[in-house]
Structures are given as structure tokens and as C-alpha cells.
Design a protein around this motif. Structure first.
Motif, PDB file in Angstrom:
ATOM      1  N   LYS A  56       9.089  12.345 -13.359  1.00  0.00           N
ATOM      2  CA  LYS A  56      10.327  11.712 -13.804  1.00  0.00           C
ATOM      3  C   LYS A  56      10.351  10.265 -13.304  1.00  0.00           C
ATOM      4  O   LYS A  56       9.731   9.947 -12.285  1.00  0.00           O
ATOM      5  CB  LYS A  56      11.557  12.488 -13.325  1.00  0.00           C
ATOM      6  N   PRO A  57      11.038   9.381 -14.016  1.00  0.00           N
ATOM      7  CA  PRO A  57      11.031   7.963 -13.652  1.00  0.00           C
ATOM      8  C   PRO A  57      11.570   7.727 -12.247  1.00  0.00           C
ATOM      9  O   PRO A  57      12.368   8.524 -11.726  1.00  0.00           O
ATOM     10  CB  PRO A  57      11.952   7.324 -14.701  1.00  0.00           C
ATOM     11  N   MET A  58      11.133   6.619 -11.639  1.00  0.00           N
ATOM     12  CA  MET A  58      11.603   6.288 -10.302  1.00  0.00           C
ATOM     13  C   MET A  58      13.115   6.125 -10.277  1.00  0.00           C
ATOM     14  O   MET A  58      13.786   6.544  -9.319  1.00  0.00           O
ATOM     15  CB  MET A  58      10.925   5.008  -9.789  1.00  0.00           C
ATOM     16  N   GLU A  59      13.657   5.529 -11.341  1.00  0.00           N
ATOM     17  CA  GLU A  59      15.101   5.313 -11.393  1.00  0.00           C
ATOM     18  C   GLU A  59      15.880   6.621 -11.402  1.00  0.00           C
ATOM     19  O   GLU A  59      17.085   6.620 -11.070  1.00  0.00           O
ATOM     20  CB  GLU A  59      15.463   4.497 -12.641  1.00  0.00           C
ATOM     21  N   ARG A 113       0.825  -1.204   0.000  1.00  0.00           N
ATOM     22  CA  ARG A 113       0.000   0.000   0.000  1.00  0.00           C
ATOM     23  C   ARG A 113       0.861   1.256   0.000  1.00  0.00           C
ATOM     24  O   ARG A 113       0.616   2.199  -0.764  1.00  0.00           O
ATOM     25  CB  ARG A 113      -0.913  -0.022   1.234  1.00  0.00           C
ATOM     26  N   ARG A 114       1.896   1.257   0.822  1.00  0.00           N
ATOM     27  CA  ARG A 114       2.755   2.437   0.917  1.00  0.00           C
ATOM     28  C   ARG A 114       3.602   2.616  -0.342  1.00  0.00           C
ATOM     29  O   ARG A 114       3.809   3.748  -0.796  1.00  0.00           O
ATOM     30  CB  ARG A 114       3.651   2.325   2.149  1.00  0.00           C
ATOM     31  N   VAL A 173       4.048   5.700  -2.985  1.00  0.00           N
ATOM     32  CA  VAL A 173       5.309   6.275  -3.460  1.00  0.00           C
ATOM     33  C   VAL A 173       5.288   6.370  -4.985  1.00  0.00           C
ATOM     34  O   VAL A 173       5.688   7.392  -5.570  1.00  0.00           O
ATOM     35  CB  VAL A 173       6.507   5.420  -2.997  1.00  0.00           C
ATOM     36  N   GLU A 174       4.805   5.309  -5.645  1.00  0.00           N
ATOM     37  CA  GLU A 174       4.721   5.319  -7.107  1.00  0.00           C
ATOM     38  C   GLU A 174       3.835   6.457  -7.597  1.00  0.00           C
ATOM     39  O   GLU A 174       4.130   7.103  -8.613  1.00  0.00           O
ATOM     40  CB  GLU A 174       4.166   3.985  -7.612  1.00  0.00           C
ATOM     41  N   SER A 175       2.763   6.716  -6.867  1.00  0.00           N
ATOM     42  CA  SER A 175       1.867   7.803  -7.249  1.00  0.00           C
ATOM     43  C   SER A 175       2.575   9.154  -7.164  1.00  0.00           C
ATOM     44  O   SER A 175       2.440   9.998  -8.060  1.00  0.00           O
ATOM     45  CB  SER A 175       0.628   7.794  -6.346  1.00  0.00           C
ATOM     46  N   LEU A 176       3.338   9.353  -6.099  1.00  0.00           N
ATOM     47  CA  LEU A 176       4.073  10.606  -5.942  1.00  0.00           C
ATOM     48  C   LEU A 176       5.175  10.736  -7.001  1.00  0.00           C
ATOM     49  O   LEU A 176       5.459  11.841  -7.490  1.00  0.00           O
ATOM     50  CB  LEU A 176       4.676  10.684  -4.534  1.00  0.00           C
ATOM     51  N   VAL A 177       5.790   9.628  -7.348  1.00  0.00           N
ATOM     52  CA  VAL A 177       6.809   9.635  -8.395  1.00  0.00           C
ATOM     53  C   VAL A 177       6.192  10.068  -9.727  1.00  0.00           C
ATOM     54  O   VAL A 177       6.756  10.882 -10.466  1.00  0.00           O
ATOM     55  CB  VAL A 177       7.465   8.241  -8.532  1.00  0.00           C
ATOM     56  N   ASN A 178       5.008   9.545 -10.026  1.00  0.00           N
ATOM     57  CA  ASN A 178       4.322   9.917 -11.260  1.00  0.00           C
ATOM     58  C   ASN A 178       3.986  11.396 -11.285  1.00  0.00           C
ATOM     59  O   ASN A 178       4.103  12.068 -12.317  1.00  0.00           O
ATOM     60  CB  ASN A 178       3.049   9.086 -11.417  1.00  0.00           C
ATOM     61  N   ASP A 224       7.963   8.679   3.591  1.00  0.00           N
ATOM     62  CA  ASP A 224       7.556   9.327   4.856  1.00  0.00           C
ATOM     63  C   ASP A 224       6.263  10.116   4.631  1.00  0.00           C
ATOM     64  O   ASP A 224       5.408  10.181   5.538  1.00  0.00           O
ATOM     65  CB  ASP A 224       8.652  10.257   5.343  1.00  0.00           C
ATOM     66  N   GLU A 225       6.128  10.736   3.481  1.00  0.00           N
ATOM     67  CA  GLU A 225       4.913  11.493   3.169  1.00  0.00           C
ATOM     68  C   GLU A 225       3.683  10.574   3.113  1.00  0.00           C
ATOM     69  O   GLU A 225       2.613  10.902   3.634  1.00  0.00           O
ATOM     70  CB  GLU A 225       5.083  12.240   1.845  1.00  0.00           C
ATOM     71  N   VAL A 226       3.870   9.422   2.496  1.00  0.00           N
ATOM     72  CA  VAL A 226       2.773   8.452   2.420  1.00  0.00           C
ATOM     73  C   VAL A 226       2.387   7.990   3.814  1.00  0.00           C
ATOM     74  O   VAL A 226       1.195   7.874   4.126  1.00  0.00           O
ATOM     75  CB  VAL A 226       3.188   7.249   1.532  1.00  0.00           C
ATOM     76  N   LYS A 227       3.384   7.722   4.666  1.00  0.00           N
ATOM     77  CA  LYS A 227       3.099   7.267   6.017  1.00  0.00           C
ATOM     78  C   LYS A 227       2.319   8.309   6.807  1.00  0.00           C
ATOM     79  O   LYS A 227       1.388   7.979   7.552  1.00  0.00           O
ATOM     80  CB  LYS A 227       4.407   6.949   6.752  1.00  0.00           C
ATOM     81  N   LEU A 228       2.676   9.585   6.606  1.00  0.00           N
ATOM     82  CA  LEU A 228       1.961  10.653   7.317  1.00  0.00           C
ATOM     83  C   LEU A 228       0.511  10.769   6.882  1.00  0.00           C
ATOM     84  O   LEU A 228      -0.342  11.202   7.664  1.00  0.00           O
ATOM     85  CB  LEU A 228       2.690  11.986   7.099  1.00  0.00           C
TER      86      LEU A 228
END
Length: 262
Positions: free
Chosen positions: A241-244, A227-228, A232-237, A256-260
Motif C-alpha cells: 500500500k502507498p506510503m501515504e 540509506r534508512r 523504509v520505502e522497501s518495506l512499504v512496497n 526501527d526495523e531497518v535500524k535493527l
């Protein structure tokens, strides 16, 4: 309309296995080939309960019940046993193991019930010519679940720590042994794996002492991580720019943002 009669399901199973008109897939199955599906259905039941998706539970329980019926049909065809034999076995086992309900014992405490249960099971193992307390633990269980069963069995005969301290100390000891192996000039992957196994076994022991089911806890941890990470993938999108192309520190900030947000 609810149907409390098992016979229609048994009849469906007979038709599925009919040599002439049955389903080709069902006819091709054996005791051995069905086992993976049985395990999968059991885990789907567990997952449904853990998600509290009670509206889905009857459907999943039906899938699991079908597994039992399938085995019974195979047993019937081989003239080994049938569904009635399975029902008789579990009824006899439940009544014999609950003398406080179906026998002469009355007014017993939960602790007395547990002690009596262990005595009955010990007699059953003796009747089956099982001499070790570790006999009859299914080898096909998931490793975490089997570790718990092994530990519970030996704890019954006093092979267990009474306090939490030594349990935790053992985990630290096993971590040190893992690190020792990976720091060797010539690393032996077999020895690393062996020490990792000891570490996992020790962690299972801690879970048992804390009253935590490790298989369930790890499934919960898997779901939480998934889930977390999807967050993170959503925030990357959104970053465009690509996750890499992100640094690990940037990804950790997303995490950390997702956890909050939870």
C-alpha cells in the motif's frame, strides 16, 4: 604508464581554450562560472574518501586538479599568472611555514609546530594589511565550514570556553530562544531564522570542541538517513500500500526495523 609531468594536461587545457579549434563550452567559461564546478569536484573528492572508495579517488582528484589547471589557463590568457606562478606560491608558502623541516628549527613538538604556524600566519596577515583575526576568511565557504573557521580564529586570541559545560549550556539557551520566538502570537520568520542561525552556530561550536568536522558529520548523517529511508520505502512496497496510506507509527516501526538490520 604513469605520467608525473603536468605539461600534457596544461597542453590539453590550451587546446580546449583555443579560440578557433577549442571546445565551445570551455571557451565560454570564466573565473566566476567555474567556481560551482570547483566546489562540486572538491565535495566529490570528500565523498569518495568518506566512502573509502580509493579506486575512484585518482579519477576524482584528476577532476579537481583540472579545475586548478583551468584557472591557471584563464590567468595566463589574462596575463595575470600561470601554473608556474601557482606552484611557486605554494612551494614558498609551505617552506616558509615549515621552518622545522626546511629551516633552522629542529626537534620541535607538534604543539610548538602549531604555535609557530599561528605566528607565521599572523605575520602574513599583517603583511597583507589584514587587521582583524577574522580577515581573509572566504565568504564562499559552506556556512558550517565558515563557522568553524570563525570560531577557530577567535579561539586563538582566547575568545573561547575552556570547558565543555558552557558550550552545551549555550545550545540549550539557543533552543529556548527559538522556541520562545515560535510561541509568539505573531511569529516573525526573520527572528525565527535569526535564532535558528544562533542555534546552528552553537552546535558547530560543540562539534569543534569535540574534534568533529560538522560539514563531514552532516554529510554522514545525510547518507545514513537516505540509506534508512530507502529501507523504509522497501518495506512499504512489500506491504502493498502507498506510503501515504500508512500512519506515522507504522512508518516509525519500519524505520526501527531497518535500524535493527544494520
Amino acid at each position: 604508464m604513469h605520467n608525473n609531468d603536468i605539461q600534457p594536461l596544461l597542453d590539453i587545457m590550451v587546446k580546449l581554450r583555443d579560440p578557433k579549434t577549442g571546445c565551445p563550452w570551455d571557451k565560454a567559461q570564466s573565473f566566476e562560472t567555474i567556481v560551482p564546478f570547483t566546489l562540486e569536484e572538491a565535495y566529490e573528492v570528500a565523498d569518495t574518501i568518506e566512502r573509502m572508495a580509493m579506486d575512484e579517488l585518482p579519477d576524482e582528484l584528476g577532476d579537481l586538479l583540472f579545475q586548478v589547471v583551468f584557472y591557471c589557463q584563464l590567468g595566463r590568457e589574462a596575463e595575470l599568472f600561470d601554473f608556474g606562478d601557482v606552484v611557486d606560491k605554494i612551494c614558498n608558502k609551505l617552506t616558509s611555514r615549515h621552518p622545522h623541516v626546511f629551516g633552522s628549527l629542529e626537534g620541535v613538538s607538534a604543539e610548538q609546530v602549531k604555535d609557530n604556524w599561528e605566528q607565521i600566519k599572523a605575520k602574513e596577515r599583517s603583511a597583507k594589511d589584514l587587521h582583524s583575526v577574522l580577515d581573509n576568511i572566504p565568504v564562499g565557504l559552506p556556512a558550517l565550514s565558515r563557522a568553524v573557521k570563525i570560531q577557530k580564529r577567535v579561539a586563538r586570541v582566547g575568545f573561547d570556553w575552556a570547558e565543555l559545560g558552557p558550550v552545551v549550556d549555550k545550545i540549550h539557551e539557543e533552543i529556548d530562544e527559538v522556541i520562545h520566538e515560535v510561541k509568539q502570537e505573531e511569529i516573525s520568520q526573520d527572528r525565527v531564522q535569526d535564532e535558528m542561525g544562533d542555534l546552528l552556530f552553537a552546535v558547530v561550536n560543540l562539534a569543534r570542541h569535540l574534534g568533529v568536522e560538522p560539514e563531514q558529520a552532516l554529510r554522514q548523517a545525510n547518507r545514513k538517513f537516505e540509506r534508512r529511508f530507502r529501507g523504509v520505502e522497501s518495506l512499504v512496497n512489500q506491504a502493498g500500500k502507498p506510503m501515504e496510506a500508512h500512519t506515522l507509527d507504522e512508518l516509525d516501526q519500519y524505520w526501527d526495523e531497518v535500524k535493527l538490520q544494520e
